[in-house]
Scaffold this active site. Sequence first.
Site, mmCIF file in Angstrom:
data_model
loop_
_atom_site.group_PDB
_atom_site.id
_atom_site.type_symbol
_atom_site.label_atom_id
_atom_site.label_comp_id
_atom_site.label_asym_id
_atom_site.label_seq_id
_atom_site.Cartn_x
_atom_site.Cartn_y
_atom_site.Cartn_z
ATOM 1 N N GLY A 8 43.656 36.317 44.078
ATOM 2 C CA GLY A 8 42.217 36.102 43.908
ATOM 3 C C GLY A 8 41.932 34.958 42.962
ATOM 4 O O GLY A 8 40.919 34.954 42.255
ATOM 5 N N THR A 10 40.916 31.984 43.398
ATOM 6 C CA THR A 10 39.777 31.096 43.666
ATOM 7 C C THR A 10 38.432 31.764 43.399
ATOM 8 O O THR A 10 37.394 31.122 43.522
ATOM 9 C CB THR A 10 39.805 30.606 45.122
ATOM 10 N N GLN A 12 35.535 34.064 41.019
ATOM 11 C CA GLN A 12 34.954 33.879 39.685
ATOM 12 C C GLN A 12 35.976 34.183 38.589
ATOM 13 O O GLN A 12 36.290 33.329 37.745
ATOM 14 C CB GLN A 12 33.748 34.806 39.498
ATOM 15 N N ASP A 49 47.346 35.227 53.319
ATOM 16 C CA ASP A 49 46.188 36.060 53.628
ATOM 17 C C ASP A 49 46.583 37.513 53.438
ATOM 18 O O ASP A 49 47.241 38.121 54.291
ATOM 19 C CB ASP A 49 45.716 35.811 55.059
ATOM 20 N N SER A 120 37.669 48.828 38.542
ATOM 21 C CA SER A 120 36.206 48.727 38.569
ATOM 22 C C SER A 120 35.551 50.027 38.112
ATOM 23 O O SER A 120 36.092 51.127 38.327
ATOM 24 C CB SER A 120 35.755 48.403 39.998
ATOM 25 N N GLU A 122 33.311 51.318 39.575
ATOM 26 C CA GLU A 122 32.979 52.052 40.797
ATOM 27 C C GLU A 122 33.935 53.218 41.045
ATOM 28 O O GLU A 122 33.645 54.079 41.876
ATOM 29 C CB GLU A 122 32.975 51.109 41.996
ATOM 30 N N TYR A 144 34.754 51.216 48.703
ATOM 31 C CA TYR A 144 35.211 50.290 47.657
ATOM 32 C C TYR A 144 35.757 51.071 46.470
ATOM 33 O O TYR A 144 36.869 50.837 45.993
ATOM 34 C CB TYR A 144 34.056 49.386 47.219
ATOM 35 N N LYS A 148 39.701 51.369 45.116
ATOM 36 C CA LYS A 148 40.006 51.003 43.731
ATOM 37 C C LYS A 148 40.583 52.200 42.967
ATOM 38 O O LYS A 148 41.460 52.033 42.103
ATOM 39 C CB LYS A 148 38.745 50.480 43.035
ATOM 40 N N HIS A 173 30.369 42.016 35.462
ATOM 41 C CA HIS A 173 30.488 40.831 34.614
ATOM 42 C C HIS A 173 30.114 39.610 35.440
ATOM 43 O O HIS A 173 30.546 39.452 36.566
ATOM 44 C CB HIS A 173 31.906 40.706 34.041
ATOM 45 N N ARG A 178 29.409 33.174 40.050
ATOM 46 C CA ARG A 178 29.164 34.239 41.007
ATOM 47 C C ARG A 178 28.549 33.637 42.272
ATOM 48 O O ARG A 178 27.630 32.823 42.197
ATOM 49 C CB ARG A 178 28.186 35.250 40.439
#
Length: 315
Positions: A8, A10, A12, A49, A120, A122, A144, A148, A173, A178
Amino acid sequence: MTRALITGVTGQDGSYLAELLLSKGYEVHGVTRDADEAVTTGVIAHELDLATDSAIAELIATVEPNEIYNLAALSSVYQSWQSPALTARLNGAVVAEMLAAVKVIHDRGKTDIRFVQASSAEIFGVPTESPQNEQTTVRPTSPYGAAKAYAHGLVGAYRTAGVAASSVILYNHESPRRPETFVTRKITAAAARISLGLQDTLELGNVDARRDWGWAPDYVDALVRTAQHLFADDFVIATGVSHSVREFVAAAFARAGVDDWQDRVRISDTLLRSGDAPLQSGDASKARQLLDWSPTLDFDGIVSAMVDHDLALLS
């Protein structure tokens, strides 16, 4: 030279993390989905990928990093309802593959790898207590959050098996990096456009939901502190202060110089999310004490930085 691998890279958080590690003299490797993605200058990119390719174990074995930061994920709760299988793959199964690869290297007595999972808030779903901490019951209410939560549990299992794996439970955050698919950037971009007469209204869902918003570079700093901590562990990273989406809107429009923001906002039932927690607030006392971590930018500072960025883009 310490070698790090970031999935990840690339996004934020990935871009801020890459910059931070490079500034510390790291050799930084990053996983990108395709060759067209913009990668931070200085990062050694590896095209992979993760949604379809299971070669992440081979990459870990080849690079033999000292630290791994897993930031790759399908990052939208809304999209997780549309693509639950993809969410399970990216947010859960990939973590299992990575931890298994790390354990193989660990068991061979080779490179000591510190694994940091970007978890997260979540995973708590609709929390049983407020604020939430590392002992709060995990009870996700979305695909999601469930994926997680699976990854969070895997980290604990592999840590028990001797792998230096940590799960960092990140609360919301934000930053100018974003994308507008996130409600915060959608708000600040709209406030900037409306202030310049380029847009008339802003459409939102539940504006009463309250979130614990922090500054993305601060949270990336917490990831690095976790990797460098003597013992692998779980840490909640949050400010401990919650604000409603409505308050975020008011602050953004005020910064953009728009006084009649109430007349500009439209509420749409189609934007309401199933299983959305009415309140999230994190207790980062453990991180403050053990990692010497604390946030550097408050709510108003975050909103102002994002609105100023969006105004600058338009001008």
